[in-house]
Design a protein around this motif. Structure first.
Motif, short mmCIF file in Angstrom:
data_model
loop_
_atom_site.label_atom_id
_atom_site.label_comp_id
_atom_site.label_asym_id
_atom_site.label_seq_id
_atom_site.Cartn_x
_atom_site.Cartn_y
_atom_site.Cartn_z
N PHE A 1 0.82 -1.20 0.00
CA PHE A 1 0.00 0.00 0.00
C PHE A 1 0.86 1.26 0.00
CE2 PHE A 1 -2.41 3.30 2.15
CZ PHE A 1 -3.48 3.38 1.30
N ALA A 2 1.99 1.22 0.66
CA ALA A 2 2.87 2.39 0.66
C ALA A 2 3.31 2.75 -0.75
CB ALA A 2 4.10 2.13 1.53
N SER A 3 3.49 1.74 -1.60
CA SER A 3 3.90 2.01 -2.98
C SER A 3 2.83 2.78 -3.74
CB SER A 3 4.20 0.69 -3.70
OG SER A 3 5.31 0.03 -3.13
N VAL A 4 1.55 2.55 -3.40
CA VAL A 4 0.47 3.31 -4.02
C VAL A 4 0.64 4.79 -3.73
CG1 VAL A 4 -2.02 3.72 -4.05
CG2 VAL A 4 -1.15 1.37 -3.91
N VAL A 5 0.86 5.10 -2.45
CA VAL A 5 0.99 6.50 -2.04
C VAL A 5 2.27 7.12 -2.58
CG1 VAL A 5 1.04 8.08 -0.07
CG2 VAL A 5 -0.35 6.01 0.02
N TYR A 6 3.37 6.39 -2.50
CA TYR A 6 4.63 6.93 -3.01
C TYR A 6 4.55 7.15 -4.52
CZ TYR A 6 6.48 5.46 1.54
OH TYR A 6 6.70 5.30 2.88
N GLY A 7 3.82 6.27 -5.22
CA GLY A 7 3.63 6.47 -6.65
C GLY A 7 2.86 7.74 -6.95
N LEU A 8 1.86 8.04 -6.14
CA LEU A 8 1.11 9.28 -6.30
C LEU A 8 1.99 10.49 -6.00
CD1 LEU A 8 -2.30 8.23 -4.74
CD2 LEU A 8 -1.81 8.63 -7.15
N LEU A 9 2.88 10.35 -5.03
CA LEU A 9 3.82 11.44 -4.74
C LEU A 9 4.69 11.73 -5.96
CD1 LEU A 9 5.06 10.62 -1.11
CD2 LEU A 9 3.44 12.39 -1.79
N VAL A 10 5.12 10.67 -6.63
CA VAL A 10 5.94 10.83 -7.83
C VAL A 10 5.16 11.58 -8.91
CG1 VAL A 10 7.08 9.60 -9.72
CG2 VAL A 10 7.36 8.80 -7.36
N LEU A 11 3.92 11.19 -9.12
CA LEU A 11 3.10 11.81 -10.15
C LEU A 11 2.84 13.28 -9.85
CD1 LEU A 11 1.39 11.45 -12.72
CD2 LEU A 11 -0.53 10.90 -11.23
N GLN A 12 2.51 13.58 -8.58
CA GLN A 12 2.14 14.93 -8.20
C GLN A 12 3.34 15.85 -8.02
OE1 GLN A 12 -0.15 14.02 -4.72
NE2 GLN A 12 -1.92 13.29 -5.88
N ALA A 13 4.55 15.28 -8.02
CA ALA A 13 5.76 16.11 -7.85
C ALA A 13 6.09 16.91 -9.09
CB ALA A 13 6.95 15.23 -7.46
N GLY A 14 5.60 16.48 -10.25
CA GLY A 14 5.85 17.22 -11.48
C GLY A 14 7.24 17.03 -12.04
N ILE A 15 7.90 15.91 -11.76
CA ILE A 15 9.23 15.66 -12.30
C ILE A 15 9.12 15.35 -13.79
CG2 ILE A 15 10.12 14.87 -10.08
CD1 ILE A 15 9.87 12.03 -11.04
N PRO A 16 10.18 15.54 -14.56
CA PRO A 16 10.11 15.41 -16.03
C PRO A 16 9.51 14.11 -16.52
CG PRO A 16 12.17 16.44 -15.41
CD PRO A 16 11.50 16.04 -14.12
N GLN A 17 9.88 12.97 -15.94
CA GLN A 17 9.37 11.68 -16.41
C GLN A 17 8.42 11.06 -15.38
OE1 GLN A 17 13.25 9.74 -17.25
NE2 GLN A 17 12.72 9.89 -19.43
N GLY A 18 7.75 11.93 -14.64
CA GLY A 18 6.86 11.46 -13.58
C GLY A 18 5.68 10.65 -14.08
N GLN A 19 5.08 11.06 -15.19
CA GLN A 19 3.92 10.34 -15.72
C GLN A 19 4.31 8.93 -16.16
OE1 GLN A 19 0.48 11.39 -16.07
NE2 GLN A 19 0.45 9.16 -16.32
N GLU A 20 5.45 8.80 -16.85
CA GLU A 20 5.89 7.47 -17.28
C GLU A 20 6.21 6.58 -16.07
OE1 GLU A 20 6.95 10.34 -18.28
OE2 GLU A 20 7.25 10.43 -20.45
N ALA A 21 6.85 7.19 -15.07
CA ALA A 21 7.19 6.42 -13.87
C ALA A 21 5.92 5.97 -13.15
CB ALA A 21 8.07 7.26 -12.94
#
Length: 415
Positions: free
Chosen positions: A339-359
């Motif tokens: 479950f932590a991976s779900v939240v951390y994945g959302l953090l990656v998406l919402q961070a706005g990093i260049p390849q965040g959507q692909e990650a």
């Protein structure tokens, strides 16, 4: 309100099927995931949720806080001192190997840059026993194996968090709402640890003051109040709430075992509700478009993450130990992307990093596949250890064959 109605219906169905789930490959967690996907825009269109929706961030934030708070309470410092070697190998050797292995797979098969590839590895490194509860929830299963999986999954969420945050900062956020620096991350983590340690100690001192103390029926609310105050304090001061939650749970269990005991039934129920809500929301994000956006190399990376990276890294970390081969293989397989991976994945998406959507796409698909694979294989593999009555992870039930005792055990069926 439609989302609330859908959640209520899913909860009712999950409870009614929980007895069946205790005996088959069916998983109530998987029901919520599939239920969320069914009512989303990709299928019935009853609810409209995007990764940027506020409900996604709020639900994930509350759920991970609740999960880490209760997970922290399962950490026994006494048991860790007595039996630390195997969990330490899994955390100190297996987890970094899994992170590096996933980074290599991501970089060469998906084509993400090295920083983002290691970020994907860090997000997918934590494990969660909720999808393998038939293994960790029974005394018939060898205690050494249960302890290894419980300790590993209980601690690795907190260990992965600082790495995820640092790699997000290193990846170069481009969103104006995602500005971060190593100094800011360090301050947030430090404050979170400070609050997580000091608040439970303060509450335990207050309980010992003369004329203060809760009556028995209200004692569970004392720990709940501590968690609510901690959550609010972290968000008001920008302290990291996840590290605070895990450390607070561990400290509470250490300094006030009686509080842990009376709070455990309520805490586990609240954490399960939060998990189910977050899984429903996460399932709503699993649209056909998301699966279509992942390349063939991405799907190959997902398969390798589940069948090679985790098993190989844990087997290497347990090389030379006295654990027998069957237990090693079971421990190596049950590394569900938790479950932590779900939240951390959302953090990656919402961070706005260049390849965040692909990650995020890779992470989301990997989590979905992992939930299906691990929640549907725990029952058959548990039967290798002659487990017949399967119950929820973390509970302790005597073996039963029929009558009221059996019904009680089934009432606490796995999620």
């Amino acid at each position: 309100m439609v989302l609330v109605a859908v959640f209520g219906a899913a909860l009712l169905v999950a409870v009614l099927l929980s007895g069946l789930a205790a005996r088959t490959v069916l998983s109530t967690s998987l029901l919520f995931l599939l239920g969320g996907a069914l009512v989303s825009d990709g299928f019935l269109g009853l609810i409209h949720i995007t990764p940027e929706s506020e409900i996604v961030a709020v639900t994930a934030d509350l759920a991970l806080f609740a999960v880490l708070f209760t997970d922290g309470m399962h950490v026994s410092f006494a048991k860790l001192r007595a039996n630390w070697r195997n969990p330490a190998r899994a955390l100190g050797v297996g987890m970094p190997l899994a992170c590096v292995g996933m980074a290599l797979v991501t970089h060469y098969l998906v084509g993400l840059d090295w920083t983002t590839s290691f970020l994907v590895g860090a997000v997918l490194a934590p494990t969660d026993p909720v999808f393998a509860s038939a293994i960790v929830g029974r005394k018939e299963v060898p205690a050494r194996l249960r302890e290894l999986l419980n300790v590993e999954s209980g601690i690795n969420d907190g260990l992965a968090l600082p790495v995820v945050l640092i790699l997000i900062a290193a990846a170069g956020p481009t969103s104006p709402h995602a500005e971060a620096s190593f100094g800011k991350i360090g301050l947030e983590l430090g404050l979170g640890l400070l609050f997580g340690v000091m608040l439970p100690l303060l509450v335990s001192l207050l309980v010992r003051v003369r004329f203060l103390g809760a009556e028995p029926k209200l004692q569970p609310l004392l720990t709940l109040a501590t968690g609510v105050i901690l959550y609010a304090a972290c968000h008001l001061t920008h302290a990291n709430p996840y590290l605070a939650a895990f450390s607070a749970g561990a400290v509470l269990a250490a300094v006030s075992p009686e509080s842990h005991k009376v709070f455990e039934p309520l805490g586990e129920s609240l954490a399960e509700l939060a998990k189910f809500a977050a899984l429903l929301v996460f399932g709503a994000l699993l649209t056909p478009q998301l699966f279509g956006d992942l390349s063939f190399g991405g799907y190959l990376a997902v398969v390798l993450a589940i069948v090679l990276v985790r098993p190989g890294s844990l087997l290497l970390s347990l090389w030379g130990t006295r654990i027998d081969r069957r237990e090693k293989l079971v421990a190596a397989w049950f590394g569900p992307k938790g479950f932590a991976s779900v939240v951390y994945g959302l953090l990656v998406l919402q961070a706005g990093i260049p390849q965040g959507q692909e990650a995020y796409t890779l992470i989301a698909v990997c989590i979905a596949f992992s939930i299906i694979a691990h929640s549907s294989t725990d029952v058959p593999i548990a039967r290798l250890f002659h487990v017949e009555d399967l119950v929820e992870a973390g509970t302790e039930r005597r073996p039963t064959t029929g009558g009221p005792a059996a019904e009680e055990a089934r009432a606490h069926a796995r999620t």
